[in-house]
Design a protein around this motif. Sequence first.
Motif, PDB file in Angstrom:
ATOM      1  N   THR A   1      -5.915  19.764   1.028  1.00 25.43           N
ATOM      2  CA  THR A   1      -6.284  18.400   1.408  1.00 25.43           C
ATOM      3  C   THR A   1      -5.044  17.564   1.695  1.00 25.43           C
TER       4      THR A   1
ATOM      5  N   GLU B   1      -3.326   8.473  -0.480  1.00 24.51           N
ATOM      6  CA  GLU B   1      -3.273   7.096   0.028  1.00 24.51           C
ATOM      7  C   GLU B   1      -1.963   6.418  -0.355  1.00 24.51           C
TER       8      GLU B   1
ATOM      9  N   GLU C   1      -7.373  11.815  -3.531  1.00 23.25           N
ATOM     10  CA  GLU C   1      -7.518  10.767  -2.514  1.00 23.25           C
ATOM     11  C   GLU C   1      -6.569   9.606  -2.804  1.00 23.25           C
TER      12      GLU C   1
END
Length: 367
Positions: free
Chosen positions: A136, A109, A105
């Motif tokens: 992902t 980002e 994540e």
Amino acid sequence: MTDGEHTDRVQLLSADALRRTVRDIFAAAGCAGDEAARIADNLVDANLTGHDSHGVVRVPLYVDWLRSGFVLAGQTARVVTDGGSFAVLDGCRGFGQTIAAQAVELGIERALEHGTCVVALRNAGHIGRVGAFAETAIRAGLVSIHFVNVSDSPLVAPFGAVEKRFSTAPFAAGVPLPGQPVVLDFATSLVAEGKVQVASYGGKPLPPDALISDEGELSGDPRVLYGDFGSADLRRASSGTGAIRAFGEHKGSGLALMCELLAGALTGGGGSGPVGPEFRGISNGMLSIYVSPSRLGTQDEFERIGREYLDWVLAARPIDPAVPVLAPGQPEERTREARLATGIPLPTDTWTAICRTAENVGAVPSR
């Protein structure tokens, strides 16, 4: 066959039933509900894609590690170094399904902000199927490359050797081409250690040259790696004297070494060995590189050239007309579709071991 039916060696379970079972086991073992669900989703997803080596066969060992304190519930990755477009994270021995997701994540980002990001993760519990994290990144429109090692877990003999020196040292990469993303995901060992586990529980047999004994004999017998075991016993590589072989002779062995140096040494997490006198449990290191084609300014060319080239590769005349040439990731797509429709096949001994684990923690398997 319907949900729960079985032959003498294999039975089918729906993804939902298996997911509920795994979730309830980890919740009963001490994980918060969201973490238990995350672990269950990750493991069952591996089975759905055909990567049974990284699926629910891992449940008994994960619970054993949790009870032994080798992996910890409820952890958050700690930022060690933050340079904006690069970061070093310490997983604090939390469950890999939680810690690696946090690292991915962050990498996504930052790559969307800066165009690229390098994330060095260390001390994470077993992170499962690495290709899931490449997927992902693809959903965010990013190219990603992942080098992984397993500290304190020598399983694989270097080319020309009989002794364990490498972990299975996975490598994965994802490319977000329109209409057909490409996901490459493999262990640098000839077979993943989880495939040895699956075979030991009565699943798909190993190739006859997958393992090597301490006397240099090639074998497909899981006992070469694990020693003697009962049908539902935990499998421990420390109990055997043999090793898994690296794939591709010297080439796979060289790539495994690079995974150890990049994911183990560069992250600061440690190599696969030598294992000290006090075993603290294995942990994964992962060096991940994320690149945004849009921020590089090459989005249109990348998608056009990449898709044209991929289509040309897939149009190659196959050896067998009934077996088309496939891109990395397509076999997983097809397996997922089939297993969602018909169920996930589990060796009976695997299901027995999972049910025994459920009983030990006070959970009830779903059928």
